[in-house]
Design an enzyme around this catalytic site. Structure first.
Site, mmCIF file in Angstrom:
data_model
loop_
_atom_site.group_PDB
_atom_site.id
_atom_site.type_symbol
_atom_site.label_atom_id
_atom_site.label_comp_id
_atom_site.label_asym_id
_atom_site.label_seq_id
_atom_site.Cartn_x
_atom_site.Cartn_y
_atom_site.Cartn_z
ATOM 1 N N ARG A 1 0.040 -6.017 2.207
ATOM 2 C CA ARG A 1 0.539 -4.724 1.846
ATOM 3 C C ARG A 1 0.270 -4.227 0.520
ATOM 4 N NH1 ARG A 1 5.226 -5.165 5.520
ATOM 5 N NH2 ARG A 1 6.315 -3.416 5.528
ATOM 6 N N LYS B 1 2.980 -1.733 14.848
ATOM 7 C CA LYS B 1 2.214 -2.643 14.471
ATOM 8 C C LYS B 1 2.803 -3.831 15.103
ATOM 9 C CE LYS B 1 3.056 -2.504 9.866
ATOM 10 N NZ LYS B 1 3.677 -1.480 9.553
ATOM 11 N N ARG C 1 17.902 -2.393 12.459
ATOM 12 C CA ARG C 1 17.605 -2.923 11.102
ATOM 13 C C ARG C 1 18.181 -1.966 10.214
ATOM 14 N NH1 ARG C 1 11.168 -4.019 10.912
ATOM 15 N NH2 ARG C 1 11.450 -3.250 8.899
ATOM 16 N N ARG D 1 14.666 2.695 16.412
ATOM 17 C CA ARG D 1 14.400 1.490 16.829
ATOM 18 C C ARG D 1 15.570 0.345 16.887
ATOM 19 N NH1 ARG D 1 9.566 -0.929 13.493
ATOM 20 N NH2 ARG D 1 10.805 -0.943 11.610
ATOM 21 N N ARG E 1 10.534 3.580 2.090
ATOM 22 C CA ARG E 1 9.612 2.493 2.686
ATOM 23 C C ARG E 1 8.331 3.376 2.727
ATOM 24 N NH1 ARG E 1 12.187 0.673 7.895
ATOM 25 N NH2 ARG E 1 10.094 -0.494 8.106
HETATM 26 P P1 AMP Z 1 8.462 -4.859 7.934
HETATM 27 O O1 AMP Z 1 9.229 -5.492 8.986
HETATM 28 O O2 AMP Z 1 6.840 -5.332 8.268
HETATM 29 O O3 AMP Z 1 8.626 -3.250 8.069
HETATM 30 O O4 AMP Z 1 8.995 -5.327 6.817
HETATM 31 C C1 AMP Z 1 10.440 -5.194 6.015
HETATM 32 C C2 AMP Z 1 10.340 -5.368 4.637
HETATM 33 O O5 AMP Z 1 10.168 -6.912 4.424
HETATM 34 C C3 AMP Z 1 9.463 -4.464 3.999
HETATM 35 O O6 AMP Z 1 10.064 -3.189 3.481
HETATM 36 C C4 AMP Z 1 9.525 -5.281 2.788
HETATM 37 O O7 AMP Z 1 10.747 -4.960 1.870
HETATM 38 C C5 AMP Z 1 9.558 -6.884 3.073
HETATM 39 N N1 AMP Z 1 8.205 -7.195 3.397
HETATM 40 C C6 AMP Z 1 7.575 -7.419 4.521
HETATM 41 N N2 AMP Z 1 6.154 -7.797 4.425
HETATM 42 C C7 AMP Z 1 6.043 -7.693 3.163
HETATM 43 C C8 AMP Z 1 4.761 -7.840 2.439
HETATM 44 N N3 AMP Z 1 3.662 -8.169 2.852
HETATM 45 N N4 AMP Z 1 4.747 -7.570 0.921
HETATM 46 C C9 AMP Z 1 6.032 -7.270 0.468
HETATM 47 N N5 AMP Z 1 7.165 -7.332 0.978
HETATM 48 C C10 AMP Z 1 7.279 -7.291 2.360
#
Ligand code: AMP
Length: 207
Positions: A89, A14, A152, A123, A163
């Site tokens: 999400r 993404k 990360r 990554r 996740r």
């Molecule tokens: P990402 O970088 O999109 O993989 O997000 C990393 C982490 O941030 C996720 O595993 C969640 O803990 C939190 N997070 C990001 N976007 C959301 C969202 N829309 N709703 C809830 N938690 C989020």
């Protein structure tokens, strides 16, 4: 006006697609994960709160995320459209978003789970939002801004498994949700970034 949501499992690509779409169409890339990571780096209260969920691969509570996105979408640079990466999400987030704005394309990047683990393990991220994979780039600094790359915390294996489970349970229902609104488009995320982007461009330009 191009208002896009990018859907897909962690590691589907993404962020990479968002970055390419942003450069080609000149619309902002809004990543809720990046907002949280920036807050963690800046040691804000929001960062501290979000980190307790992120570190274990759980979602940050809906109301917090919704407020952040609602505020961001009001900014001037979103007038011509935007790319939402990592939001919504949950169904509740999607319903809240429906009240704020219409969406033109929900692009669902389909990827085999077996690929995702390797992608996430290799990554490397930069605070500016750029993302690399160790199989393609072994440098320690970001090619765009020169920042130091890092792995990360939530890309470590145990957290990745949770996740993916959280994605299956809480986020996959969005596929049906947007299908029923006739705005869901699937693209193949199993091959390379460029191939997937070709599909994305065909979709946006309508052929
Ligand atoms: P990402 O970088 O999109 O993989 O997000 C990393 C982490 O941030 C996720 O595993 C969640 O803990 C939190 N997070 C990001 N976007 C959301 C969202 N829309 N709703 C809830 N938690 C989020």
């Amino acid at each position: 006006m191009i208002r896009i949501i990018l859907l897909g499992a962690p590691g589907a690509g993404k962020g990479s697609q968002a970055s390419l779409i942003k450069d080609k169409y000149g619309i902002p890339h809004i990543s809720t994960g990046d907002v949280f990571r920036q807050n963690i780096a800046d040691k804000t209260e929001l960062g501290k709160y979000a980190q307790s969920f992120m570190d274990i691969g759980e979602l940050v509570p809906d109301d917090v995320v919704i407020d952040i996105v609602a505020e961001r979408l009001q900014k001037e640079d979103c007038k011509g459209g935007f790319i939402l990466d990592g939001f919504p999400r949950t169904i509740s987030q999607a319903q809240s978003l429906d009240k704020i704005t219409a969406i033109d394309y929900v692009i669902n990047i389909q990827v085999d789970f077996s690929l995702v683990i390797d992608r996430l393990a290799g990554r490397r991220a930069c605070n500016c939002g750029e993302v690399y994979h160790t199989s393609l780039y072994q440098g320690v600094f970001c090619k765009r801004c020169g920042g130091l790359l890092y792995q990360r915390e939530d890309d470590k294996e145990l957290t990745v498994k949770n996740r993916l489970a959280v994605y299956e349970k809480q986020t996959t229902p969005l596929i049906e949700y947007y299908k029923s609104q006739n705005i869901l488009f699937n693209v193949d995320g199993n091959s390379n970034v460029e191939k997937t982007f070709e599909e994305v461009q065909r979709l946006i330009s309508g052929n």
